[in-house]
Enzyme design. Structure first.
Site, PDB file in Angstrom:
ATOM      1  N   ASP B 130       0.874  -1.182   0.000  1.00  0.00           N
ATOM      2  CA  ASP B 130       0.000   0.000   0.000  1.00  0.00           C
ATOM      3  C   ASP B 130       0.911   1.231   0.000  1.00  0.00           C
ATOM      4  OD1 ASP B 130      -2.894  -1.003   2.066  1.00  0.00           O
ATOM      5  OD2 ASP B 130      -1.742  -2.108   0.558  1.00  0.00           O
ATOM      6  N   LYS B 193      -7.010   3.344  -2.834  1.00  0.00           N
ATOM      7  CA  LYS B 193      -7.348   3.324  -1.410  1.00  0.00           C
ATOM      8  C   LYS B 193      -7.525   4.751  -0.906  1.00  0.00           C
ATOM      9  CE  LYS B 193      -5.042   1.872   2.949  1.00  0.00           C
ATOM     10  NZ  LYS B 193      -3.913   1.119   3.507  1.00  0.00           N
ATOM     11  N   LYS B 229     -10.317   0.198  -1.774  1.00  0.00           N
ATOM     12  CA  LYS B 229     -10.217  -0.046  -0.330  1.00  0.00           C
ATOM     13  C   LYS B 229     -10.436   1.256   0.438  1.00  0.00           C
ATOM     14  CE  LYS B 229      -6.745  -1.397   3.176  1.00  0.00           C
ATOM     15  NZ  LYS B 229      -5.451  -2.067   3.404  1.00  0.00           N
TER      16      LYS B 229
END
Lengths: 292, 293, 486
Positions: B130, B193, B229
């Site tokens: 990430d 995300k 996400k």
């Protein structure tokens, strides 16, 4: 069977949605009309005033963003709660204000109606005080009134409940937050009104109430730079001059009313969008209009 | 790249409408189990130690001792230093190891340092990384530079899948969120995300909707599916179910899958477990009915 | 390559019925002079639940004698009501508003059962907005002298009010609240298929001690409405309904000296520019034509999409239709409920047939198994509609959208204004100047920009041209209920 001993009430200030004691530790003994001691109220200091203004400033962003309908609902709820506490208010007022229960009951009823009246202005005053402007050009132009910010209130000595509410409700319904100094001679109405606010969905910090020596705090409020406007009544020439003098510090908008006695009950005098207007700023917006 | 305008008022109203869906009985249970399977169980604290990570890994594999039919979570998310520990603890399970990278959370380090950070996480065995975009660069208007950095990280990932954190709370508007989403997808993101969870403004239904719409347009144009996400601020099972409703009604059935949707959360898991217990027993639960990781 | 999304049943929503228990009487009388009484002629009409076709209750058909009695009761109550101070009148209205808030859930269920609209809409829009309307006008009651500078407010007198079936309680609130605030008394006739919430509202009037005769409710069908509209004892008529009936009423009242306001039909244009937030514009389309099954006077029923984005909007519209849930209105997840009556369903189906006959392709959507009984119409849209098509000119009053395209703003304006109606319009664009200019030149009484079907008690609503005259809501909404201000 012996009489039950009563639990005596401690009266505190109403600041930031809570009931703190004054940081100064001072109190004032209130005697009823027959001279009998009946209650101790806090004698607020300049630091309490500072805490009130600080709370009012913090609360002002959220209060102003709420829908006018929501503000109207909350002020109507104040009326509901005040009406519900009528007997308690009557008892406190009659104990110290000349005129007894009958006069007190009249005052409480008028105070309820005053709240109902200004609750109803919350989602209407813009329609009466604002407008579109027909400028000479391809532009939309409209003037929208906005709340000025934090308003300091100095309540009168007579009509201690009605006067306090008459000064608070108009700026409140427009999105201003309040710091109010109640009557010094009859402070219990102010204290009890704090309980009304606390049970009416009024967000913390929107209304802040102080019981104090008015003469001590008037000059402090007058020159307080983080207060945008002042709404006062029951002031003599010296007090009025102090307020206007101090206000020059940051160019506060000042409105000192000279109503006395029966005038507080006159809806022709007291029920008006112009009582709100003193605590509004007129914002004018231009936007071009063109399809291409 | 042409940016799509986003009307914030309308978007927030649409996002709020998903909260009026009422999920009962089987639908609720099924939804709650799906939520668990999508959680990236996260610990990103300065205090994290090897034992802390082992504890969270056990919780990830077996969220509850007593409940049957509870899936493992999707992944455990840790700092690069602890990837190896997580990898060992999760060996033999289906739970993936995700690592935050690129000088998370601020991203304020040289590109070189940030790429080394990625490399170390990948070398330690991270299945997923990430990354954070460089918000300062974005806000200064150097969009292409941000895109190039994403591509550089993508290349450093190897087989690991890449999530790009936009830190939506710092971008300033829904228009910017949409533009950043489009850019991240073009530059090679497998997932986009919302947040690091380290700043006050984290995921919201509105911001998530904007990102889902970016993914939808990309899919309708190219046939390629990108995952999404939301992270931070989702601690109630009820809210998580509303996110699932939004995914279902925006992107459809295919995205109701841990390969395409994840929740970045820590306390959410226990709230979901408590909801399942209440659903099954009929009694309201006590806070100690679930284990703390 | 034509990628498309799948909206099937990967995760089905279980049934989520609203379970709040309501009490429906077997039979309802007329509400006259503060009490319920039987009709002079004793005639009853059944009311059905359009989602099940089951009879819910019987109500009384008011004959001319009953209407006469109601008007007399309103006249009798007038002096006392107008003598009250504005503050006191306002407080009655605040009580009514509060009671509606407290009984909100009950009213929502009754509204859904009687009319067919989804419980989600009754609960989230109809009932709260009705309460807000009472709150808003309660606040005007003691402020009328500030509403019109230089004029002293004076009530009109006895007001006859006729309301439609699409928003039964909300329309009752829109009519009653301003009338009462201004010191008038009322005789209200609810629609034939939806009298239930008005009758429950009458019970609220009793609960708050509203003086008898201030509001009277005469239920019935067309004949009752006609008797009320032409009764010599009313000072004013307010009507919301079809343009055809509206015109008939205007003729009937010619030369009578009676004031009247009419809120009629529409064929409102919904314009989408290429620079709009297209995803939310599609939400706007859905709101505009499928809200309340399209049975809305201001429905955005003529869609104009800028040609450069027509394909994208059409695709997204069709995909969005797949997530609209049609079915049991009492299920909290239902988006599209039942059509209000068999008659209305026949009308809608007639237009769909005509549209196809005129050569247009029809797309339908909506997900959910339709119950065997009940009046259902899946939401749909016609592709490639042309300006002279029947479905582009006439009001359908159902979940049927006509989709057309345009190239420039001038063209959109010309086509949008090319209609005898003028109730509402919608504009989607990201450019402020364009929004303002389009709004300036569209001939419609309500213009929604980057939104649609938004209502507020403080926002005036009403149409241009054959969509009627007069405004309801806001400051302008007071005018109709005050003595001619001239």
């Amino acid at each position: 069977m012996s009489q039950r001993l009563k639990v005596l009430k401690t009266w505190k200030l109403y600041l930031n949605g809570e009931f703190p004691r004054t940081e100064s530790g001072r109190s004032q003994l209130i005697k009823d009309r027959s001279g009998k001691p009946m209650a101790q109220v806090c004698l607020a200091s300049r630091k309490d005033l500072r805490n009130g203004v600080s709370a009012a400033r913090k609360a002002s962003l959220d209060w102003e963003k709420r829908t006018p309908f929501n503000r109207g609902q909350i002020i109507y709820r104040l009326a509901e709660m005040l009406e519900g506490k009528t007997n308690e208010f009557v008892e406190l007022l009659a104990a110290t204000v000349p005129g007894g229960e009958r006069r007190a009951r009249k005052e409480v009823g008028a105070a309820c109606d005053r709240l109902v009246h200004y609750a109803g202005w919350a989602d209407k005053f813009i329609q009466v005080l604002g407008n579109a402007n027909p400028v000479a050009g391809p532009f939309y132009n409209f003037t929208i009134p906005e709340a000025t910010g934090v308003v300091g209130v100095v309540a009168p000595e007579e009509e201690p409940l009605l006067g306090l509410i008459s000064l608070i409700a108009p700026p409140l319904c427009a999105g201003n937050t309040l710091v109010a100094i109640g009557s010094s001679q009859h402070p219990l109405a102010t204290s009890l009104f704090g309980e009304v606010c606390a049970t009416s969905d009024v967000p913390a910090g929107v209304v802040n109430l102080l019981t104090a020596n008015r003469d001590e705090l008037i000059p402090v409020l007058a020159s307080y730079r983080d207060v945008n406007a002042i709404h006062a009544a029951g002031c003599n020439l010296d007090q009025k001059t102090t307020l206007e003098n101090g206000a020059a510090e940051n160019l506060k908008r000042v409105k000192v009313r000279s109503l006395t006695g029966k005038e507080w009950y006159d809806s022709a005098l007291c029920h008006s969008p112009y009582w709100i207007e003193s605590f509004l700023e007129m914002k004018t917006i231009w936007h071009p209009s063109s399809a291409g | 790249m042409k940016t799509r305008p986003v009307d914030r008022v309308a978007t927030d109203a649409r996002a709020a409408s998903f909260q009026t869906r009422s999920l009962k009985k089987e639908a609720k249970l099924a939804g709650l189990r799906t939520v668990i399977s999508m959680i990236d169980l996260t610990t990103l604290e300065g205090q994290d130690s090897e034992e802390k990570v082992r504890s969270i890994c056990q919780k990830a594999i077996q969220p509850d001792v007593h409940l049957a039919d509870i899936p493992s979570v999707a992944a455990v998310c840790v700092y690069p230093r602890l990837v190896g520990v997580a990898k060992s603890a999760l060996k033999g399970s289906s739970v993936k190891v995700a690592s935050v990278v690129t000088a998370f959370p601020s991203g304020q380090a040289s590109l070189q340092t940030r790429l080394v950070d990625v490399q170390e996480a990948v070398d330690a065995g991270a299945d997923e990384v990430d990354m954070v975009i460089q918000r300062g660069t974005w806000l200064a208007g150097r969009r292409q530079e941000v895109a190039d950095e994403i591509t550089a990280v993508r290349n450093a990932c190897g087989a690991a899948h890449l999530k790009v954190i936009l830190e939506t709370g710092e971008l300033g508007s829904y228009d910017a969120v949409r533009a950043a989403s489009d850019l991240a997808i073009q530059a090679g993101a497998d997932f986009i995300k919302t947040s690091t969870g380290k700043v006050a403004s984290a995921a919201s239904l509105g911001v998530t909707l904007v990102m889902l719409e970016s993914i939808r347009d990309h899919f309708l144009k190219t046939g390629k599916k990108v995952g999404m996400k939301p992270a931070g601020g989702i601690s109630s099972a009820k809210l998580a179910l509303h996110y699932l409703v939004m995914v279902k009604e925006t992107l459809g059935d295919d995205w109701l899958d841990a390969n395409l949707f994840r929740f970045g959360a820590s306390s959410l898991l226990n709230d979901v477990l408590l909801q399942i217990k209440k659903q099954q027993s009929g009694a309201y639960t006590a806070h100690y009915d679930v284990s703390e990781a | 390559m034509n990628p498309t999304l799948k909206f099937k049943d990967a995760w089905g929503y279980s049934p989520a019925p609203e379970t709040f228990a309501v009490d429906i009487q077997a039979q309802y009388g007329l509400f006259i002079g503060g009490e319920f009484r039987e009709g002079v002629e004793g005639k009853l009409i059944p009311s059905l639940n359009p989602a099940t076709e089951e009879k819910l209750f019987d109500f009384t058909e008011a004959g001319s004698a009953d209407v006469d009695g109601a008007v007399k009761a309103a006249r009798k109550a007038l002096p006392g009501w107008r003598r009250l101070s504005g503050m006191e009148r306002g407080k009655y209205l605040f009580r009514i508003a509060r009671r509606l808030q407290e009984r909100a859930r009950e009213f929502a269920v009754l509204e859904t059962m009687d009319g067919g609209k989804p419980i989600k809409e009754a609960r989230d829009i109809d009932i709260p907005e009705a309460a807000k309307h009472f709150f808003y006008y309660a606040g005007w009651a003691d402020k009328l002298d500030f509403a019109f500078p230089g004029r002293t407010a004076k009530e009109v007198g006895v007001c006859g009010q006729i309301i439609p079936w699409n928003f039964p309680l909300l329309m009752a609130a829109w009519k009653i609240a301003p009338a009462l605030a201004c010191g008038n008394t009322v005789v209200l006739k609810p629609a034939e298929t939806t009298p239930l919430t008005a009758l429950r509202l009458a019970q609220v009037f009793q609960e708050v001690d509203l003086p008898p005769g201030v509001v009277n409710i005469v239920t019935g069908a067309g004949a009752t409405g006609q008797a009320l509209a032409t009764h010599p004892g009313i000072d004013k008529l307010a009507f919301t309904g079809s343009s055809a009936v509206g015109k008939w009423l205007a003729e009937a009242l010619a030369g009578s000296g009676k004031r009247h306001t009419l809120e009629l039909g529409g064929k409102s244009p919904h314009i989408i520019f290429e620079d709009a937030d297209l995803d939310q514009a599609v939400e706007g389309i859905i709101q505009g034509i499928y809200f309340n099954q399209g049975q809305v006077c201001c429905a955005g029923s003529r869609l104009f999409v800028q040609e450069s984005v027509l394909a994208e909007v059409s695709k997204k519209l069709q995909l969005r239709l797949e997530t609209l849930r049609i079915g049991d209105p009492l299920d909290k997840n239902t988006d599209v409920g039942a059509i209000n009556s068999k008659q209305q369903l026949n009308t809608i189906q007639g237009y769909i047939k005509t549209g196809k006959a005129e050569g247009r392709q029809y797309h339908q959507g909506g997900t959910g198994k339709l119950p065997k009984k009940g009046f259902w119409c899946k939401p749909g849209w016609f592709e490639g509609v042309q300006a002279s098509d029947t479905i582009a000119r006439e009001e359908i009053f159902g979940p049927v959208l006509a989709v057309m395209s345009f190239r420039t703003a001038e063209e959109a304006l010309k086509r949008a204004n090319n209609t005898p109606y003028g109730l509402a319009a919608g504009i989607w664009s990201d450019k402020g100047a364009r929004i303002f200019e389009m709004a300036r030149r569209l001939k419609a009484g309500v213009i929604w920009c980057n939104t649609y079907n938004r209502f507020d008690a403080s926002s005036p609503f009403g149409g241009y041209k054959e969509s009627g005259f007069g405004r309801e809501g806001g400051l302008q909404g007071l005018r109709a209920y005050l003595e001619e201000i001239s």
